[in-house]
Motif scaffolding. Structure first.
Motif, short mmCIF file in Angstrom:
data_model
loop_
_atom_site.label_atom_id
_atom_site.label_comp_id
_atom_site.label_asym_id
_atom_site.label_seq_id
_atom_site.Cartn_x
_atom_site.Cartn_y
_atom_site.Cartn_z
N PRO A 1 -7.68 2.61 1.99
CA PRO A 1 -6.42 2.88 1.36
C PRO A 1 -6.83 4.06 0.72
O PRO A 1 -5.94 5.29 0.63
N TYR A 2 -8.03 4.63 0.37
CA TYR A 2 -8.19 6.03 -0.28
C TYR A 2 -7.90 7.24 0.88
O TYR A 2 -7.54 8.05 0.72
N GLN A 3 -8.66 6.89 2.04
CA GLN A 3 -8.30 7.75 3.08
C GLN A 3 -7.04 7.96 3.69
O GLN A 3 -6.27 9.12 3.86
N ALA A 4 -6.22 7.14 3.53
CA ALA A 4 -4.79 6.80 3.67
C ALA A 4 -4.02 7.94 2.71
O ALA A 4 -3.26 8.57 2.83
N LEU A 5 -4.43 7.46 1.28
CA LEU A 5 -3.98 8.13 0.39
C LEU A 5 -4.16 9.96 0.29
O LEU A 5 -3.27 10.65 0.02
N VAL A 6 -5.43 10.15 0.52
CA VAL A 6 -5.72 11.71 0.56
C VAL A 6 -5.14 12.16 1.82
O VAL A 6 -4.71 13.24 1.63
N ALA A 7 -4.92 11.60 2.93
CA ALA A 7 -4.32 12.19 3.94
C ALA A 7 -2.65 12.53 3.65
O ALA A 7 -2.13 13.45 3.92
N GLU A 8 -2.16 11.59 2.86
CA GLU A 8 -0.74 11.84 2.65
C GLU A 8 -0.78 12.86 1.45
O GLU A 8 0.51 13.77 1.63
N LEU A 9 -1.59 12.88 0.60
CA LEU A 9 -1.67 13.99 -0.58
C LEU A 9 -2.03 15.38 0.29
O LEU A 9 -1.35 16.27 0.10
N HIS A 10 -2.60 15.39 1.36
CA HIS A 10 -2.88 16.57 2.32
C HIS A 10 -1.65 16.98 2.88
O HIS A 10 -1.25 18.10 2.79
N ARG A 11 -0.85 16.10 3.28
CA ARG A 11 0.37 16.41 4.12
C ARG A 11 1.31 16.98 3.18
O ARG A 11 1.84 17.81 3.23
N ARG A 12 1.45 16.13 1.93
CA ARG A 12 2.45 16.64 1.05
C ARG A 12 2.33 17.82 0.45
O ARG A 12 3.15 18.58 0.01
N ALA A 13 0.98 18.17 0.21
CA ALA A 13 0.48 19.41 -0.19
C ALA A 13 0.89 20.73 0.67
O ALA A 13 1.50 21.77 0.02
N THR B 1 0.91 -1.33 -0.09
CA THR B 1 -0.01 0.02 -0.03
C THR B 1 0.93 1.25 -0.24
O THR B 1 0.62 2.18 -0.92
N GLY B 2 1.93 1.23 0.76
CA GLY B 2 2.71 2.38 1.12
C GLY B 2 3.39 2.82 -0.43
O GLY B 2 3.54 3.88 -1.07
N LEU B 3 3.88 1.87 -1.13
CA LEU B 3 4.58 1.88 -2.25
C LEU B 3 3.59 2.13 -3.45
O LEU B 3 3.90 3.30 -4.34
N CYS B 4 2.50 1.84 -3.58
CA CYS B 4 1.49 2.22 -4.40
C CYS B 4 0.98 3.65 -4.22
O CYS B 4 0.76 4.46 -5.05
N HIS B 5 0.79 4.01 -2.89
CA HIS B 5 0.38 5.52 -2.62
C HIS B 5 1.50 6.51 -2.87
O HIS B 5 1.48 7.64 -3.42
N ALA C 1 1.18 9.38 -5.57
CA ALA C 1 1.54 10.60 -5.15
C ALA C 1 2.67 11.59 -5.91
O ALA C 1 2.50 12.63 -6.33
N ASP C 2 3.57 10.62 -6.44
CA ASP C 2 4.68 11.10 -7.19
C ASP C 2 4.22 11.67 -8.52
O ASP C 2 4.44 12.77 -8.98
N LEU C 3 3.36 10.74 -9.26
CA LEU C 3 2.73 11.02 -10.32
C LEU C 3 1.87 12.47 -10.26
O LEU C 3 1.99 13.27 -11.26
N LEU C 4 1.05 12.61 -9.11
CA LEU C 4 0.26 13.60 -9.05
C LEU C 4 1.02 14.74 -8.76
O LEU C 4 0.84 16.14 -9.43
N PHE C 5 2.01 14.96 -7.91
CA PHE C 5 2.89 16.14 -7.66
C PHE C 5 3.85 16.48 -8.86
O PHE C 5 4.31 17.57 -8.91
N GLN C 6 4.11 15.47 -9.71
CA GLN C 6 4.76 16.01 -10.95
C GLN C 6 3.87 16.72 -11.70
O GLN C 6 4.47 17.73 -12.43
N GLU C 7 2.66 16.75 -11.60
CA GLU C 7 1.62 17.53 -12.38
C GLU C 7 1.68 18.97 -11.63
O GLU C 7 1.32 20.05 -12.13
#
Length: 799
Positions: A616-628, A561-565, A569-575
């Motif tokens: 996993p969606y909640q975990a990914l959105v929380a990670e996107l929130h933190r990274r943003a 899960t961490g690897l896929c997240h 996230a890397d693909l998203l923040f590249q944009e």
């Protein structure tokens, strides 16, 4: 007399009408030297012309050897008048039972009757003479009355003496039945009466042998040995009928219903009579018919079950279902019709139940010794542990049994062996099947197409087939099966993790279209929640030894899960990177274009992320929130913007609050649960806007408390942005951060998902003369160059 002479027949020799020709006064059965000689004499009269011989043969032929009563041609006053006796009764002494050896004589006599047709002409002549005499007697009138003996003894006119009182006659002795008559009673199912006569016959045999216990039969010619053999043969015939009745009453409603219920009652009466007789016989000579009855019930039950099982469809499970139906049917017959017909002291229902229980135990034991497939072993264990106790024994009143509970159908060793075989087969089958499923699914990961992923569903179905059936058999078996399946699942997840890592490291996969790559990654992430739930459920059901396997499973899924997240996230923040690069510049203060680009891009990508499962969606959105927010705060702390006046600090603080509110609205719409991130930007804005040192100290303390990974370098960078160069004020503010940092130094660092400032690197702190611990180390020549006192170390090194 002339008439008689003209007929050529003398009067004394002419027989009366309807009578046999006269015979001599000699009794052939009394004067015969032996019974065998008489039989030989009678056997040599096939066609003799003698009237005497013919009369004797006709008298013998008209008598039935076993019929009691008067013969049609018997005369009054003949020997045995008033006491009917058969031929064998006259030959044998009164009160003796006809044995099986007496019937050879009857057969020989019946054979002699068939050869008596040679004197028919002579018989017709005698019959014609008898009719003529009867016609002539009509003219002679009645015979004169002959004076009685009393009239001749007592003179006329005298009173006759009183007759003597009648002496009561002795009771007539009941003639015992013959062996064939007892056998006939047995064949007619008059079992209780037949058993009474057999007991009488056995008593006679005991009396003739000296009153002891019955021993082995004597020689063939001895009377006692013949009688003992008759008793044994009659008992064999009686038992054949008894056990046949047991079989028939179970086979259907025929003999067991209506009049047949009386036969069942007779069977019970026979058992009671024989049990009483065993008490008289003693332990050595007891026939133990009650125990043999229980054995006959068990044999009948075995036949019934064997007849029901082979024809059932569906393998062993179908046979077990047929056995259940047969058991319920037969036990209903026993409870409703058979058990009430038996005497209560026999405990008939318990005997039948134990018979069926034992027969079923033999059938199941034979099935367990065969090499069964896994499905049949499951069916056998489930039927043994659940179906039979609940649906068969559950309908039986176990209190009514004499000896308490029934024994087990299968021994503990047999059950343990079946469970061990099941666990071994499941371990081999599931691990091979899981690897095949993973291999087949991996072949589609690099495909440009996007087929639906059913990996998690297939894995759960493979394991749940066993983990759901085993606990229904027994709790212990369910724990063993859960431990086995959890071990297989842990191995599978470790292999799954390795293949997912190779998939993302493969450069060929990077060439896939972005939508396909994202969709495939989301599908791999979606495998985690059901597999994690399965591992947790198996660990709860299984023994404590399951904990290492559960931890290994959870670790493998966390890594996947961490690897896929991280990939998503890397693909998203590249944009998003071009938009974040426009933040914290002079244009940023007057335009929201950069942040609007961030918000719109995140909102568009959220549609694709919605296909991910909730956890996993909640975990990914929380990670996107933190990274943003990290990407938002990083250019601020790196000193991209400097505030040289209070007005500038106020504008920057206001802009920070507006952007923080906009980001907060975005991530609330994305259902982010990381609410702890909402206050970080407003705290930074307060530090920049406040003017008095105590207020700044309080705000820094709150910031350090809420985000323990903040360090003095981050606070110093923030003070540099707001343009605070007063050494004393800086030291007071930094002291708060240092004290809190030292007080929390022994505490563990925050988890990765709660880290914020740890991911924000800041430039090295400026060298300042206000630091007391460096004053003693500065050369005096440097003190004459005050313009270098507050420059960064890198700038100072250039000089």
């Amino acid at each position: 007399m002339p008439i008689l002479k003209s007929l050529g027949v003398t009067e004394p020799k002419v027989p009366r009408a309807g009578t046999l020709p006269l015979r001599s006064s000699r009794n052939p059965f009394e004067e015969a030297p032996a019974l065998g000689d008489e039989v030989r004499e009678l056997g040599s009269l096939p066609n003799g012309p003698s009237c005497r011989r013919r009369a004797t043969l006709e008298k013998l032929a008209g008598l039935a050897p076993f019929r009691l009563g008067w013969s049609p041609g018997r005369r009054a006053g003949s020997p045995g008048d008033g006491q009917p006796r058969s031929f064998l009764g006259r030959v044998l002494a009164p009160g003796l039972r006809r044995s099986s050896a007496d019937f050879g004589l009857l057969a020989r006599l019946q054979g002699s009757r068939g050869h008596g047709g040679g004197g028919s002409g002579e018989e017709e002549a005698v019959g014609e003479a008898a009719r003529r005499l009867a016609f002539l007697r009509l003219g002679r009138g009645p015979r004169p009355r002959r004076a009685s003996l009393a009239e001749r003894v007592v003179p006329a006119g005298e009173a006759a003496p009183e007759p003597p009182p009648k002496v009561p006659e002795p009771p007539k002795m009941k003639e015992p039945l013959s062996v064939l008559e007892i056998l006939s009673l047995i064949q007619q199912r008059e079992l209780a009466r037949a058993d009474e006569h057999i007991l009488e016959l056995e008593a006679e045999e005991l009396a003739s042998s000296g009153g002891g216990a019955p021993g082995p039969p004597k020689a063939e010619g001895a009377g006692g040995g013949r009688r003992a053999r008759d008793v044994a043969l009659l008992y064999e015939a009686l038992q054949r009928e008894l056990w046949a009745l047991v079989r028939e009453t179970l086979a259907g409603p025929g003999p067991g219903a209506g009049a047949g219920a009386g036969a069942v009652a007779q069977l019970g009466q026979v058992l009671v009579q024989e049990e009483a007789a065993d008490g008289r016989r003693g332990p050595a000579a007891a026939r133990k018919l009650r125990a043999r009855w229980a054995e006959a019930v068990a044999r009948a039950a075995r036949e019934r079950l064997e007849a029901a099982a082979p024809g059932a469809p569906g393998g062993l499970a179908g046979q077990l279902e047929a056995l259940r139906a047969r058991l319920l049917e037969d036990m209903a017959v026993v409870r409703g019709r058979l058990a009430p017909a038996y005497p209560t002291g026999l405990g008939a229902f318990g005997v039948y139940l134990r018979g069926y229980h034992g027969a079923l135990a033999e059938w199941l034991g034979a099935s367990a010794r065969r090499r069964l497939p896994l499905a049949d072993r499951y069916a056998l264990l489930h039927w043994h542990n659940q179906v039979y106790p609940r649906e068969v024994l559950g309908l039986v009143d176990m209190v009514a049994l004499e000896n308490g509970e029934l024994g087990p159908l299968l021994s503990a060793g047999t059950l343990r062996g079946l469970e061990d075989e099941c666990v071994t087969d499941v371990k081999a089958q599931t691990r091979g099947a899981l690897l095949r499923v993973l291999q087949e699914d991996e072949e589609h990961w690099g495909s440009p197409e996007d087929p639906p992923c059913s990996l998690a569903q297939d894995v759960c179905e493979l394991l749940e087939e066993h983990t759901e059936r085993a606990p229904r058999i027994s709790q212990e078996f369910g724990e063993r099966m859960a431990y086995c399946c959890l071990g297989g699942l842990a191995e599978f997840l470790q292999s799954f993790q390795q293949r997912v890592e190779r998939f993302h490291e493969n450069p060929v996969v990077r060439e896939l279209p972005a939508d396909t790559y994202i969709s495939r990654t989301i599908a791999l992430v979606n495998c985690g929640p059901p597999l994690r739930a399965l591992a947790e459920r198996l660990a709860r059901v299984g023994p404590p030894e399951c904990e290492p396997a559960r931890e290994a499973s959870a670790s493998a899924l966390d890594r996947v899960t961490g690897l896929c997240h991280r990939v998503l996230a890397d693909l998203l923040f590249q944009e998003l990177q071009p938009h974040f690069s426009k933040l914290m510049r002079r244009k940023w203060l007057s335009s929201s274009e950069a942040l609007d680009g961030v918000v719109s891009t995140l909102g568009a990508q959220a549609l694709a992320l919605r296909r991910m499962q909730d956890e996993p969606y909640q975990a990914l959105v929380a990670e996107l929130h933190r990274r943003a927010l990290v990407q938002y705060v990083r250019p601020l702390l790196r000193g991209r913007l400097r505030c040289r006046s209070a007005r500038t600090r106020s504008r920057v603080a206001r802009r920070l609050r507006e952007d923080a509110a906009q980001l907060q609205r975005l991530f609330r719409r994305l259902e982010s649960q990381a609410s702890w991130l909402d206050a970080v930007v407003p705290h930074l804005a307060e530090v920049l806007q406040l003017e008095d040192t105590p207020s700044i100290q309080v705000e820094v303390g709150v910031l350090v408390r809420d985000y323990p990974d903040i360090r003095q370098k981050h606070v110093a960078a923030l003070l540099d942005i707001r343009g605070l160069h007063n050494t004393a004020a800086r030291q007071e503010i930094l002291a708060v951060a240092r004290d809190l940092e030292l007080s929390d130094g022994a505490a563990l660092p925050p988890p990765r998902d709660r880290a914020f400032f740890a991911d924000i690197p800041v430039p090295r702190p400026s060298f300042c003369l206000g630091l007391p611990f460096l004053l003693g180390r500065l050369p005096l020549s440097w003190l004459s160059r005050p313009r270098l006192a507050c420059l960064p170390l890198r700038s100072r090194a250039q000089h």
